[in-house]
Design a protein around this motif. Structure first.
Motif, PDB file in Angstrom:
ATOM      1  N   LEU A 189     -50.755  48.025 -40.143  1.00  0.00           N
ATOM      2  CA  LEU A 189     -50.089  48.909 -38.929  1.00  0.00           C
ATOM      3  C   LEU A 189     -48.877  49.427 -40.153  1.00  0.00           C
ATOM      4  O   LEU A 189     -47.924  48.842 -40.523  1.00  0.00           O
ATOM      5  N   GLN A 190     -48.927  50.458 -39.311  1.00  0.00           N
ATOM      6  CA  GLN A 190     -47.841  51.476 -39.573  1.00  0.00           C
ATOM      7  C   GLN A 190     -46.326  51.435 -38.530  1.00  0.00           C
ATOM      8  O   GLN A 190     -46.840  51.460 -36.833  1.00  0.00           O
ATOM      9  N   MET A 191     -45.054  50.674 -39.091  1.00  0.00           N
ATOM     10  CA  MET A 191     -44.298  50.097 -38.064  1.00  0.00           C
ATOM     11  C   MET A 191     -42.869  51.118 -38.654  1.00  0.00           C
ATOM     12  O   MET A 191     -42.157  50.302 -39.701  1.00  0.00           O
ATOM     13  N   ASN A 192     -42.229  51.325 -37.901  1.00  0.00           N
ATOM     14  CA  ASN A 192     -41.380  52.601 -38.021  1.00  0.00           C
ATOM     15  C   ASN A 192     -39.766  52.765 -36.802  1.00  0.00           C
ATOM     16  O   ASN A 192     -40.955  51.472 -36.050  1.00  0.00           O
ATOM     17  N   SER A 193     -38.407  53.096 -36.847  1.00  0.00           N
ATOM     18  CA  SER A 193     -37.938  52.545 -36.334  1.00  0.00           C
ATOM     19  C   SER A 193     -37.953  50.851 -36.138  1.00  0.00           C
ATOM     20  O   SER A 193     -37.475  50.904 -34.694  1.00  0.00           O
ATOM     21  N   LEU A 194     -38.068  50.053 -36.474  1.00  0.00           N
ATOM     22  CA  LEU A 194     -37.429  48.370 -36.565  1.00  0.00           C
ATOM     23  C   LEU A 194     -36.240  48.084 -36.087  1.00  0.00           C
ATOM     24  O   LEU A 194     -36.112  48.356 -36.376  1.00  0.00           O
ATOM     25  N   LYS A 195     -37.258  46.857 -35.118  1.00  0.00           N
ATOM     26  CA  LYS A 195     -35.319  46.393 -34.422  1.00  0.00           C
ATOM     27  C   LYS A 195     -35.805  44.692 -34.675  1.00  0.00           C
ATOM     28  O   LYS A 195     -36.648  44.211 -35.159  1.00  0.00           O
ATOM     29  N   ALA A 196     -34.559  44.170 -34.487  1.00  0.00           N
ATOM     30  CA  ALA A 196     -34.327  42.770 -34.596  1.00  0.00           C
ATOM     31  C   ALA A 196     -35.259  41.997 -33.861  1.00  0.00           C
ATOM     32  O   ALA A 196     -35.909  41.111 -34.315  1.00  0.00           O
ATOM     33  N   GLU A 197     -35.517  42.422 -32.576  1.00  0.00           N
ATOM     34  CA  GLU A 197     -36.932  41.830 -31.981  1.00  0.00           C
ATOM     35  C   GLU A 197     -38.378  41.588 -32.442  1.00  0.00           C
ATOM     36  O   GLU A 197     -39.190  41.482 -32.013  1.00  0.00           O
ATOM     37  N   ASP A 198     -38.798  42.474 -33.270  1.00  0.00           N
ATOM     38  CA  ASP A 198     -39.429  42.733 -34.115  1.00  0.00           C
ATOM     39  C   ASP A 198     -39.717  41.573 -35.144  1.00  0.00           C
ATOM     40  O   ASP A 198     -40.942  41.800 -35.203  1.00  0.00           O
ATOM     41  N   THR A 199     -38.850  40.771 -35.093  1.00  0.00           N
ATOM     42  CA  THR A 199     -39.058  39.911 -35.971  1.00  0.00           C
ATOM     43  C   THR A 199     -40.090  38.893 -35.336  1.00  0.00           C
ATOM     44  O   THR A 199     -39.620  38.395 -34.893  1.00  0.00           O
ATOM     45  N   ALA A 200     -40.975  38.876 -36.296  1.00  0.00           N
ATOM     46  CA  ALA A 200     -42.552  37.526 -36.023  1.00  0.00           C
ATOM     47  C   ALA A 200     -43.288  37.557 -37.383  1.00  0.00           C
ATOM     48  O   ALA A 200     -42.872  37.788 -38.349  1.00  0.00           O
ATOM     49  N   VAL A 201     -43.942  36.699 -37.297  1.00  0.00           N
ATOM     50  CA  VAL A 201     -45.471  36.446 -38.475  1.00  0.00           C
ATOM     51  C   VAL A 201     -45.994  37.285 -37.803  1.00  0.00           C
ATOM     52  O   VAL A 201     -46.738  37.660 -36.412  1.00  0.00           O
ATOM     53  N   TYR A 202     -46.690  38.151 -38.158  1.00  0.00           N
ATOM     54  CA  TYR A 202     -47.868  38.833 -37.991  1.00  0.00           C
ATOM     55  C   TYR A 202     -49.032  38.850 -38.375  1.00  0.00           C
ATOM     56  O   TYR A 202     -48.935  38.897 -39.232  1.00  0.00           O
ATOM     57  N   TYR A 203     -50.046  38.266 -37.053  1.00  0.00           N
ATOM     58  CA  TYR A 203     -51.554  38.094 -37.424  1.00  0.00           C
ATOM     59  C   TYR A 203     -52.875  39.231 -37.047  1.00  0.00           C
ATOM     60  O   TYR A 203     -52.571  40.324 -36.248  1.00  0.00           O
ATOM     61  N   CYS A 204     -52.974  39.344 -38.306  1.00  0.00           N
ATOM     62  CA  CYS A 204     -55.155  40.560 -37.743  1.00  0.00           C
ATOM     63  C   CYS A 204     -56.468  39.750 -37.059  1.00  0.00           C
ATOM     64  O   CYS A 204     -55.997  38.323 -37.503  1.00  0.00           O
ATOM     65  N   ALA A 205     -56.632  40.086 -36.395  1.00  0.00           N
ATOM     66  CA  ALA A 205     -57.655  39.519 -35.904  1.00  0.00           C
ATOM     67  C   ALA A 205     -58.888  39.851 -35.643  1.00  0.00           C
ATOM     68  O   ALA A 205     -58.697  41.440 -35.427  1.00  0.00           O
ATOM     69  N   VAL A 206     -60.049  39.638 -35.380  1.00  0.00           N
ATOM     70  CA  VAL A 206     -61.047  40.301 -34.992  1.00  0.00           C
ATOM     71  C   VAL A 206     -60.990  40.265 -33.322  1.00  0.00           C
ATOM     72  O   VAL A 206     -61.750  39.154 -33.492  1.00  0.00           O
ATOM     73  N   LYS A 207     -61.454  40.514 -32.843  1.00  0.00           N
ATOM     74  CA  LYS A 207     -62.155  41.391 -31.727  1.00  0.00           C
ATOM     75  C   LYS A 207     -63.493  41.343 -31.531  1.00  0.00           C
ATOM     76  O   LYS A 207     -64.180  41.693 -32.007  1.00  0.00           O
ATOM     77  N   TYR A 208     -63.847  39.472 -30.558  1.00  0.00           N
ATOM     78  CA  TYR A 208     -64.953  39.702 -31.350  1.00  0.00           C
ATOM     79  C   TYR A 208     -66.016  39.329 -29.611  1.00  0.00           C
ATOM     80  O   TYR A 208     -67.238  39.456 -29.634  1.00  0.00           O
ATOM     81  N   TYR A 209     -65.030  39.140 -29.089  1.00  0.00           N
ATOM     82  CA  TYR A 209     -65.357  38.834 -27.244  1.00  0.00           C
ATOM     83  C   TYR A 209     -64.787  40.802 -27.057  1.00  0.00           C
ATOM     84  O   TYR A 209     -63.956  41.126 -26.892  1.00  0.00           O
ATOM     85  N   SER A 210     -66.410  40.639 -26.024  1.00  0.00           N
ATOM     86  CA  SER A 210     -65.376  41.848 -25.117  1.00  0.00           C
ATOM     87  C   SER A 210     -64.629  41.460 -23.789  1.00  0.00           C
ATOM     88  O   SER A 210     -64.336  40.068 -23.466  1.00  0.00           O
ATOM     89  N   GLY A 211     -64.157  42.606 -23.192  1.00  0.00           N
ATOM     90  CA  GLY A 211     -62.822  41.943 -22.456  1.00  0.00           C
ATOM     91  C   GLY A 211     -61.219  42.922 -22.839  1.00  0.00           C
ATOM     92  O   GLY A 211     -61.317  43.717 -24.095  1.00  0.00           O
ATOM     93  N   SER A 212     -60.349  42.761 -22.181  1.00  0.00           N
ATOM     94  CA  SER A 212     -59.035  43.098 -22.411  1.00  0.00           C
ATOM     95  C   SER A 212     -58.624  43.170 -24.207  1.00  0.00           C
ATOM     96  O   SER A 212     -58.657  42.336 -24.387  1.00  0.00           O
ATOM     97  N   TYR A 213     -58.821  44.185 -24.548  1.00  0.00           N
ATOM     98  CA  TYR A 213     -57.887  43.708 -25.623  1.00  0.00           C
ATOM     99  C   TYR A 213     -56.933  43.593 -25.836  1.00  0.00           C
ATOM    100  O   TYR A 213     -55.398  42.569 -27.499  1.00  0.00           O
TER     101      TYR A 213
END
Length: 123
Positions: A80-104
């Motif tokens: 995840l390339q993150m540019n032009s970062l803002k204060a509101e982007d502050t967070a813990v970022y998690y990656c995950a495997v999409k295991y089930y069909s449906g909305s991303y």
């Protein structure tokens, strides 16, 4: 299945960071992958997702034009390339495997979560 996220840190507003998520124990190239984030006191929210062969990429509106998701199936890694970062982007970022069909964008469609990496954007 293990997901190891890295690349977080402290950055000034307007700066950039590149997150990585290395996966093991699964056939990485057949799964869509997603990035989510959770700010203090808030629910975990969808950020971006990418399909197995990188045919489609999806983003939440607040990061469109600033963040780019990509993957290297030879390295079992999603970025995840993150540019032009803002204060509101502050967070813990998690990656995950999409295991089930449906909305991303729905958390419940994902299984196998990484441990998270903290991104702090100072204003």
């Amino acid at each position: 299945v293990q997901l190891q996220a890295s690349g977080g840190g402290l950055v000034q507003a307007g700066g950039s960071l590149r997150l990585s998520c290395a996966a093991s124990g699964l056939a990485f190239n057949i799964y869509s992958m997603g990035w989510f984030r959770q700010a203090p006191g808030k629910e975990r929210e969808f950020v971006a997702a990418i399909t197995p062969s990188d045919v489609y990429r999806y983003y939440t509106d607040s990061v469109k034009g600033r963040f780019t998701i990509s993957r290297d199936n030879a390295k079992n890694t999603v970025y995840l390339q993150m540019n032009s970062l803002k204060a509101e982007d502050t967070a813990v970022y998690y990656c995950a495997v999409k295991y089930y069909s449906g909305s991303y964008a729905l958390l419940e469609k994902y299984d196998y979560w990484g441990q998270g990496t903290l991104v702090t954007v100072s204003s």
